[in-house]
Motif scaffolding. Structure first.
Motif, PDB file in Angstrom:
ATOM      1  N   ALA A  77      24.670  37.293  37.651  1.00 55.42           N
ATOM      2  CA  ALA A  77      24.222  36.374  36.597  1.00 55.42           C
ATOM      3  C   ALA A  77      25.368  35.980  35.680  1.00 55.42           C
ATOM      4  O   ALA A  77      25.459  34.820  35.251  1.00 55.42           O
ATOM      5  N   ILE A  78      26.259  36.921  35.370  1.00 52.85           N
ATOM      6  CA  ILE A  78      27.399  36.588  34.508  1.00 52.85           C
ATOM      7  C   ILE A  78      28.296  35.575  35.212  1.00 52.85           C
ATOM      8  O   ILE A  78      28.783  34.615  34.604  1.00 52.85           O
ATOM      9  N   GLY A  79      28.516  35.769  36.513  1.00 52.63           N
ATOM     10  CA  GLY A  79      29.310  34.802  37.264  1.00 52.63           C
ATOM     11  C   GLY A  79      28.639  33.450  37.354  1.00 52.63           C
ATOM     12  O   GLY A  79      29.292  32.407  37.197  1.00 52.63           O
ATOM     13  N   PRO A 134      37.562  36.720  47.950  1.00 55.77           N
ATOM     14  CA  PRO A 134      37.178  35.332  47.635  1.00 55.77           C
ATOM     15  C   PRO A 134      37.738  34.844  46.303  1.00 55.77           C
ATOM     16  O   PRO A 134      37.993  33.641  46.144  1.00 55.77           O
ATOM     17  N   ALA A 135      37.949  35.759  45.351  1.00 55.88           N
ATOM     18  CA  ALA A 135      38.544  35.339  44.075  1.00 55.88           C
ATOM     19  C   ALA A 135      39.968  34.842  44.295  1.00 55.88           C
ATOM     20  O   ALA A 135      40.380  33.809  43.733  1.00 55.88           O
ATOM     21  N   PHE A 136      40.737  35.553  45.106  1.00 59.04           N
ATOM     22  CA  PHE A 136      42.111  35.134  45.403  1.00 59.04           C
ATOM     23  C   PHE A 136      42.121  33.810  46.147  1.00 59.04           C
ATOM     24  O   PHE A 136      42.896  32.897  45.822  1.00 59.04           O
ATOM     25  N   LEU A 137      41.265  33.687  47.151  1.00 61.12           N
ATOM     26  CA  LEU A 137      41.224  32.446  47.930  1.00 61.12           C
ATOM     27  C   LEU A 137      40.784  31.260  47.076  1.00 61.12           C
ATOM     28  O   LEU A 137      41.254  30.135  47.270  1.00 61.12           O
ATOM     29  N   LYS A 138      39.888  31.512  46.108  1.00 59.87           N
ATOM     30  CA  LYS A 138      39.413  30.439  45.233  1.00 59.87           C
ATOM     31  C   LYS A 138      40.504  29.990  44.272  1.00 59.87           C
ATOM     32  O   LYS A 138      40.754  28.788  44.098  1.00 59.87           O
ATOM     33  N   THR A 139      41.174  30.939  43.630  1.00 58.59           N
ATOM     34  CA  THR A 139      42.128  30.589  42.581  1.00 58.59           C
ATOM     35  C   THR A 139      43.468  30.125  43.134  1.00 58.59           C
ATOM     36  O   THR A 139      44.158  29.324  42.498  1.00 58.59           O
ATOM     37  N   PHE A 239      39.923  21.929  27.285  1.00 56.71           N
ATOM     38  CA  PHE A 239      40.524  21.398  26.057  1.00 56.71           C
ATOM     39  C   PHE A 239      40.795  22.519  25.053  1.00 56.71           C
ATOM     40  O   PHE A 239      41.790  22.495  24.324  1.00 56.71           O
ATOM     41  N   ALA A 240      39.884  23.522  25.032  1.00 53.24           N
ATOM     42  CA  ALA A 240      40.050  24.647  24.109  1.00 53.24           C
ATOM     43  C   ALA A 240      41.057  25.675  24.616  1.00 53.24           C
ATOM     44  O   ALA A 240      41.381  26.624  23.894  1.00 53.24           O
ATOM     45  N   GLY A 241      41.555  25.496  25.838  1.00 49.12           N
ATOM     46  CA  GLY A 241      42.560  26.403  26.368  1.00 49.12           C
ATOM     47  C   GLY A 241      41.993  27.615  27.083  1.00 49.12           C
ATOM     48  O   GLY A 241      42.721  28.581  27.341  1.00 49.12           O
ATOM     49  N   PHE A 242      40.699  27.577  27.421  1.00 45.43           N
ATOM     50  CA  PHE A 242      40.108  28.697  28.147  1.00 45.43           C
ATOM     51  C   PHE A 242      40.566  28.647  29.608  1.00 45.43           C
ATOM     52  O   PHE A 242      40.528  27.589  30.239  1.00 45.43           O
ATOM     53  N   SER A 243      40.986  29.782  30.145  1.00 45.04           N
ATOM     54  CA  SER A 243      41.495  29.851  31.515  1.00 45.04           C
ATOM     55  C   SER A 243      40.356  30.057  32.499  1.00 45.04           C
ATOM     56  O   SER A 243      39.726  31.126  32.519  1.00 45.04           O
ATOM     57  N   ARG A 244      40.088  29.049  33.322  1.00 46.87           N
ATOM     58  CA  ARG A 244      39.047  29.190  34.344  1.00 46.87           C
ATOM     59  C   ARG A 244      39.461  30.203  35.412  1.00 46.87           C
ATOM     60  O   ARG A 244      38.629  30.950  35.914  1.00 46.87           O
ATOM     61  N   THR A 245      40.746  30.232  35.747  1.00 48.26           N
ATOM     62  CA  THR A 245      41.230  31.197  36.742  1.00 48.26           C
ATOM     63  C   THR A 245      40.953  32.626  36.286  1.00 48.26           C
ATOM     64  O   THR A 245      40.494  33.469  37.059  1.00 48.26           O
ATOM     65  N   ARG A 246      41.226  32.894  35.016  1.00 49.51           N
ATOM     66  CA  ARG A 246      40.975  34.235  34.471  1.00 49.51           C
ATOM     67  C   ARG A 246      39.493  34.588  34.521  1.00 49.51           C
ATOM     68  O   ARG A 246      39.123  35.718  34.866  1.00 49.51           O
ATOM     69  N   ILE A 248      37.248  33.356  36.598  1.00 52.67           N
ATOM     70  CA  ILE A 248      36.845  33.555  37.999  1.00 52.67           C
ATOM     71  C   ILE A 248      37.161  34.980  38.427  1.00 52.67           C
ATOM     72  O   ILE A 248      36.320  35.675  39.014  1.00 52.67           O
ATOM     73  N   TRP A 249      38.377  35.429  38.127  1.00 51.59           N
ATOM     74  CA  TRP A 249      38.744  36.804  38.493  1.00 51.59           C
ATOM     75  C   TRP A 249      37.854  37.814  37.774  1.00 51.59           C
ATOM     76  O   TRP A 249      37.378  38.784  38.387  1.00 51.59           O
ATOM     77  N   LEU A 250      37.630  37.598  36.503  1.00 47.94           N
ATOM     78  CA  LEU A 250      36.824  38.542  35.724  1.00 47.94           C
ATOM     79  C   LEU A 250      35.407  38.656  36.265  1.00 47.94           C
ATOM     80  O   LEU A 250      34.895  39.757  36.499  1.00 47.94           O
ATOM     81  N   THR A 251      34.752  37.517  36.475  1.00 47.51           N
ATOM     82  CA  THR A 251      33.354  37.547  36.898  1.00 47.51           C
ATOM     83  C   THR A 251      33.207  38.039  38.342  1.00 47.51           C
ATOM     84  O   THR A 251      32.246  38.747  38.660  1.00 47.51           O
ATOM     85  N   MET A 252      34.153  37.682  39.213  1.00 40.40           N
ATOM     86  CA  MET A 252      34.079  38.157  40.589  1.00 40.40           C
ATOM     87  C   MET A 252      34.272  39.670  40.651  1.00 40.40           C
ATOM     88  O   MET A 252      33.527  40.377  41.348  1.00 40.40           O
TER      89      MET A 252
END
Length: 362
Positions: A77-79, A134-139, A239-246, A248-252
């Motif tokens: 759910a968090i992911g 999958p996190a590595f392959l995604k990012t 725009f706010a500088g939030f890292s989507r890559t980070r 993705i790794w965190l939630t995965m």
């Protein structure tokens, strides 16, 4: 002529009412399905949803079945809130059972009282390792995480089969594909029981603590705020500088770790050893739990109990109502269908459109 129009804003009350409506529609659909099969629908529904709850032991089994469902669904759910679609919790559950169970098989005598905590730790690490692929392959490569996490589930099943049919097979197990019981190797591998004379262990209490922690993480932490913003407004998050890559790794890793812990609690708890079939599909069913619980940690608990009841009720209905084993899967599929249908109607409205009448050209 029918026309589908998006609603300007979905009502919060409607959003939370649709899961209840989906459950009611599932039961009604099951009622008529039993009629078509020539089965007494009231007796069948009683056997599935009421009879299993008529005793303390039945309630304890409900909590036991709900434990892996709630654990897996909490991470998923968090992911999902961040738009990260991990569909491979089943495989991550299996890897957690393998990693944690391996510690119990080969290192528990040396670890002594630390055996069970270390098994839990390695169960989490096993699930995280499988989710990291999958996190590595995604990012790094932009590969869709839905496909990779799902396909890795079948790889995990093959790894499990290779071990229990091969090097980890119990030499005194009369040829059955299974490992030794962990408690035969070390008594420190057993999860203490929460209720005497039942199979319910302290893993259930740990699960409720994890759910409470997940609720605080999502609603009260900066990282949880980033998760929600990235899921709801990716452009604003960028725009706010939030890292989507980070994220993705965190939630995965988080979802994989919780699924791995669920696998360890299964093999060290009610199963007591590693066998070819550790889960009846908890990882996949947890996806339904996540959406039925509206991706809210507290809603997942109620949804987890409901889906656990479908497992126990399906088994009970085989005995009391002579229903086939597939009844559980049918009800879970119906529930998913009605959840999606009700969600669609919560976001869109269907109107009867009048056909345009053209004027005659002179």
């Amino acid at each position: 002529m029918l026309r589908v129009e998006p609603r300007r804003e979905a009502s919060p009350a409607l959003t939370w009412a649709t899961p209840v409506l989906a459950v009611v529609l599932t039961i009604v659909t099951g009622f008529f399905l039993f009629l078509l099969l020539g089965v007494d629908p009231l007796a069948a529904l009683y056997a599935m949803f009421v009879s299993p709850l008529a005793s303390v032991y039945g309630l304890s089994e409900l909590c036991l079945k709900a434990t892996p469902l709630i654990l897996c669904a909490t991470g998923l759910a968090i992911g999902f809130r961040a738009g990260v679609w991990n569909i491979g919790a089943e495989g991550q559950l299996i890897l957690g059972a393998i990693f944690g169970g391996g510690i119990g098989l080969f290192w528990s005598p040396a670890l002594g009282p630390l055996a069970l905590p270390v098994m839990c730790l390695f169960g989490v690490l096993g699930g995280m390792l499988w989710a990291a692929i999958p996190a590595f392959l995604k990012t790094r490569l932009g590969v869709n995480e839905i496909l990779t996490s799902l396909m890795l589930t079948y790889v995990a099943v093959l790894v499990l089969s290779t071990l229990v049919y091969g090097p980890w097979k119990d030499p005194q197990g009369y040829g059955f594909p299974q490992t030794q019981f962990f408690t035969d190797i070390s008594p420190w591998t057993e999860i203490p029981l929460l209720l005497p004379e039942t199979r319910l262990h302290w893993g259930f209490a740990l699960t409720l603590l994890i759910v409470a922690g997940a609720w605080l993480f999502v609603t009260r932490s900066l990282v949880g705020f980033q998760v929600r913003v990235i899921g709801l407004a990716p452009d604003a998050a960028a725009f706010a500088g939030f890292s989507r890559t980070r994220i993705i790794w965190l939630t995965m890793l988080l979802s994989g770790g919780l699924a791995g812990l669920a696998g360890l609690l299964e093999v060290a708890g009610p199963i007591g050893q590693i066998v070819p079939t550790i889960s009846p599909g908890y990882g996949f069913t947890a996806i339904i739990v996540a959406f039925l619980g509206r991706l809210h940690p507290l809603g997942l608990v109620a949804a987890g109990f409901l889906m656990a009841l479908s497992f126990i009720g399906g088994e009970n209905a085989q005995v009391e109502a002579s229903l086939p084993q597939a009844t559980t899967g049918v009800f879970q599929g119906l529930l998913l269908f009605w959840v999606l249908a009700c969600d669609f109607l919560a976001r869109y409205r269907i109107r009867l459109a009048q056909p345009a009448v053209g004027r005659a050209v002179p």
